[in-house]
Write a protein that holds these residues in place. Structure first.
Motif, PDB file in Angstrom:
ATOM      1  N   ARG A   2       2.533  -4.589  13.758  1.00  0.00           N
ATOM      2  CA  ARG A   2       1.835  -4.134  12.581  1.00  0.00           C
ATOM      3  C   ARG A   2       2.793  -3.400  11.672  1.00  0.00           C
ATOM      4  N   GLU A   4       4.325  -0.504   9.431  1.00  0.00           N
ATOM      5  CA  GLU A   4       4.199   0.943   9.453  1.00  0.00           C
ATOM      6  C   GLU A   4       3.567   1.425   8.164  1.00  0.00           C
ATOM      7  N   PRO A   5       2.891   2.593   8.198  1.00  0.00           N
ATOM      8  CA  PRO A   5       2.362   3.149   6.950  1.00  0.00           C
ATOM      9  C   PRO A   5       3.468   3.282   5.918  1.00  0.00           C
ATOM     10  N   CYS A   8       5.277  -2.850   4.431  1.00  0.00           N
ATOM     11  CA  CYS A   8       4.590  -3.979   3.814  1.00  0.00           C
ATOM     12  C   CYS A   8       4.462  -5.109   4.809  1.00  0.00           C
ATOM     13  N   CYS A   9       3.457  -5.941   4.559  1.00  0.00           N
ATOM     14  CA  CYS A   9       3.223  -7.066   5.443  1.00  0.00           C
ATOM     15  C   CYS A   9       3.689  -8.371   4.804  1.00  0.00           C
ATOM     16  N   VAL A 251      -4.661   5.398   1.369  1.00  0.00           N
ATOM     17  CA  VAL A 251      -3.901   4.535   0.454  1.00  0.00           C
ATOM     18  C   VAL A 251      -3.697   5.248  -0.868  1.00  0.00           C
ATOM     19  N   CYS A 255      -0.324   0.603  -3.232  1.00  0.00           N
ATOM     20  CA  CYS A 255      -1.111  -0.061  -2.189  1.00  0.00           C
ATOM     21  C   CYS A 255      -2.168  -0.947  -2.836  1.00  0.00           C
ATOM     22  N   LYS A 309       2.824  -1.658  -0.482  1.00  0.00           N
ATOM     23  CA  LYS A 309       3.067  -0.722   0.620  1.00  0.00           C
ATOM     24  C   LYS A 309       2.076  -0.954   1.765  1.00  0.00           C
ATOM     25  N   LYS A 310       0.809  -1.089   1.403  1.00  0.00           N
ATOM     26  CA  LYS A 310      -0.235  -1.382   2.380  1.00  0.00           C
ATOM     27  C   LYS A 310      -1.286  -2.259   1.720  1.00  0.00           C
ATOM     28  N   LEU A 312      -5.286  -2.981   2.317  1.00  0.00           N
ATOM     29  CA  LEU A 312      -6.457  -2.489   3.042  1.00  0.00           C
ATOM     30  C   LEU A 312      -7.680  -3.300   2.644  1.00  0.00           C
ATOM     31  N   TYR A 341      -4.589  -4.188   6.862  1.00  0.00           N
ATOM     32  CA  TYR A 341      -5.370  -3.180   7.564  1.00  0.00           C
ATOM     33  C   TYR A 341      -6.846  -3.402   7.260  1.00  0.00           C
ATOM     34  N   ASP A 372      -8.868  -1.186  12.328  1.00  0.00           N
ATOM     35  CA  ASP A 372      -7.962  -0.055  12.147  1.00  0.00           C
ATOM     36  C   ASP A 372      -8.703   1.249  11.867  1.00  0.00           C
TER      37      ASP A 372
END
Length: 563
Positions: A2, A4-5, A8-9, A251, A255, A309-310, A312, A341, A372
């Motif tokens: 996964r 990290e906070p 990026c995915c 977030v 994000c 960055k993330k 969600l 997430y 999550d």
């Protein structure tokens, strides 16, 4: 792995390692076989979602009947006529021709800043005020299967109300979120709360970080974590704030939030306060969600094209206006595939779904570790107030110091905490009885029985067959007020909902089932609903079930990516 906070995915190679088996995804719905579809069509009804051996461990039957064209046209015409007459009367009032000025602001209000924009002000004065008596009815009893309502009258077209002093006794309550029947003033929950009230008092008068962290709060959070099957949990004093104050802590700028178009206002507010970029996908539409995920990974952030960055995903367990259940197995599969997430709001589903009452995760037989952030409220199935966040210990430790709702809000009242603890132990069977299990089973039976009977009567009913939230479609604006008033005349309290809370042509009555409802109570309510349905001509159903929304005809595969 996964991300990290703050990571990026994006930009990772994809490897197909597990496609859907024993079924196919077409037009947003899983069909097990052509033979099954043909059999369903021959029966006169088409269930667009059936069991899928790849993702679903149980049948998932959810369909929405199309609004009849004539009804849709007449609904638009009804709103048009109301709007036309509203503007005409505003014009006549301006020139002192219209003598009735109840739909204008009072002189003492005109010096204040306007609360509404022009059209909102117009809508409130000329449309909403006509049916305002259907809302904010004060009850003076426990919100159980039956309630007592204070009678009131208005002499100025619903701008103000005066109480007559009379009490309408024994009104059948079809509107409260008392799913498991724990909102009552007798029994083990009441006794436990009363005992704690004597020992601790009512208020805590401090925040959790100062001197308001009681042993009862610690006990509650350990119990919630055990109930959900997660590492840790944190309780909050208000369900709405649990969403609106925690999402901004998770977030921020840089994000991406992917939000279902029918998410609750608390999720919407939390997303807006976060400062993250928000993109909306069609309700429960996995093709729409996957397209947004693909675009997010391919294109990244606007202008800079940097990776997000993330990412969600915000969804609810049961959608409170539609009665639909989130397609969680597919959402989780997409989340894993694209390394996003998942934030799951189980306000209405916790306690009300699943063989053990553990919500939509339990309903589908999924692993809680795949979600999550697990959010829920104590205001419905537990008959109390407040909310919770559950997840990994690192997540909860982070929220304890970064969540505004945790840092600045006063702690939960001790008697409320004890109500939650006692009811949750009852659901889990830790009280040494089978009462909790019986309540869960009774709610499921009531839900299926009530939905089946309404469909047999010819009403258009939205949502999943296992959802205790049952929307009955009214459509036309005049029928919103008429339905609520006629039902109250027959000693039944219902909730009616219209624009802007729903699309303009999809006004509805929303029933909430409870384990406290007996078959006799439900039969009485159904008899009166049938009678009012005939009186107001509400039986629109033609038994033609259609998908939620128009969707592209394509196929979605659910493949996890690996580094």
């Amino acid at each position: 792995m996964r991300p990290e906070p703050g990571g990026c995915c994006c930009r990772r190679p994809l490897r197909a390692n597990g496609c859907v088996a024993n079924g196919e995804v077409r037009n947003g719905y899983v069909r097990s076989s052509a033979a099954a579809a043909a059999a369903a069509a021959a029966a006169g009804q088409i269930h667009h979602v059936t069991q899928n051996g790849g993702l679903y461990k149980r049948p998932f039957n959810e369909a929405f009947e199309e609004t009849p064209m004539l009804v849709a046209v007449l609904t638009y015409v009804g709103y048009g006529v109301l709007t036309l007459f509203g503007y005409l009367r505003d014009f006549l009032r301006h020139w002192r021709i219209e003598k009735c000025h109840h739909a204008t602001e009072r002189k003492e209000q005109q010096d204040f800043v306007s609360l509404y924009q022009d059209f909102e002000n117009f809508y409130t004065r000329n449309l909403y005020m006509r049916i305002r008596d259907n809302w904010n009815r004060p009850i003076c009893s426990v919100p159980g299967a039956r309630v007592d309502i204070m009678e009131r009258q208005s002499h100025d077209y619903n701008w103000s109300f005066k109480y007559t002093g009379n009490i309408i006794k024994g009104v059948i309550n079809m509107g409260s979120y008392n799913y498991l029947g724990f909102a009552r003033n007798t029994g083990s929950c009441q006794e436990a709360a009363a005992k704690v009230l004597e020992e601790y008092g009512v208020g805590v008068c401090s925040t959790r970080q100062e001197i308001g962290n009681l042993d009862k709060h610690e006990e509650l959070e350990k119990l919630v974590a055990s109930f959900l099957g997660v590492e840790a949990a944190m309780a909050y004093g208000m369900g709405f704030a649990t969403n609106s104050m925690n999402i901004p802590a998770l977030v921020g700028k840089g994000c991406l939030i992917l939000s279902d178009e029918l998410n609750h206002a608390s999720l919407v507010l939390g997303a807006r306060l976060s400062g993250a970029t928000i993109r909306i996908f069609k309700h429960n539409n996995m093709q729409s969600l996957e397209k947004l995920l693909k675009d997010a990974i391919v294109y990244g952030q606007p202008r800079t094209r940097r990776p997000w960055k993330k990412i969600l995903i915000l969804v609810e367990g049961i959608y409170s206006m539609e009665g639909s259940i989130v397609r969680l197995p597919e959402v989780i599969a997409l989340k894993k595939k694209y390394k996003a997430y998942l934030y799951l709001d189980e306000a209405h589903s916790i306690g009300a779904l699943g063989p053990t009452g553990r919500g939509v995760v339990d309903y589908f037989g999924l692993d809680p570790q795949d979600v999550d952030v697990m959010m829920g409220t104590f205001t419905k199935s537990f008959g109390a107030s407040g909310g919770y966040i559950g997840g990994k210990k690192e997540l909860i430790d982070y929220l304890r110091t970064h969540s505004h709702s945790a840092v600045y809000a006063t702690s939960l009242s001790p008697p409320v905490v004890e109500q939650i603890v006692t009811s949750m132990k009852c659901i889990m069977g830790q009280d040494g009885t089978t009462l909790g299990k019986e309540c869960i089973q009774q709610l499921a039976e009531n839900t299926r029985y009530f939905r089946r009977r309404l469909k047999e009567m010819g009403f258009i009913i939205y949502g999943n067959e296992d959802s205790p939230v049952v929307p009955l479609m009214l459509y036309m604006p005049a029928k919103i007020g008429a339905f609520g008033r006629e039902m109250l005349k027959r000693n039944i309290g219902v909730v009616v909902v219209g624009f802007p809370a729903t699309p303009i042509i999809e006004s509805r009555a929303r029933f909430c089932l409870s384990a406290a409802h007996t078959k006799e109570i439900l039969d009485t309510a159904l008899k009166e609903i049938d009678e009012v349905g005939d009186l107001l001509q509400l039986k629109y159903s033609r038994h033609r079930l259609v998908p939620l929304l128009d969707r592209p005809f394509d196929e979605t595969t659910y493949e996890e990516t690996e580094d």
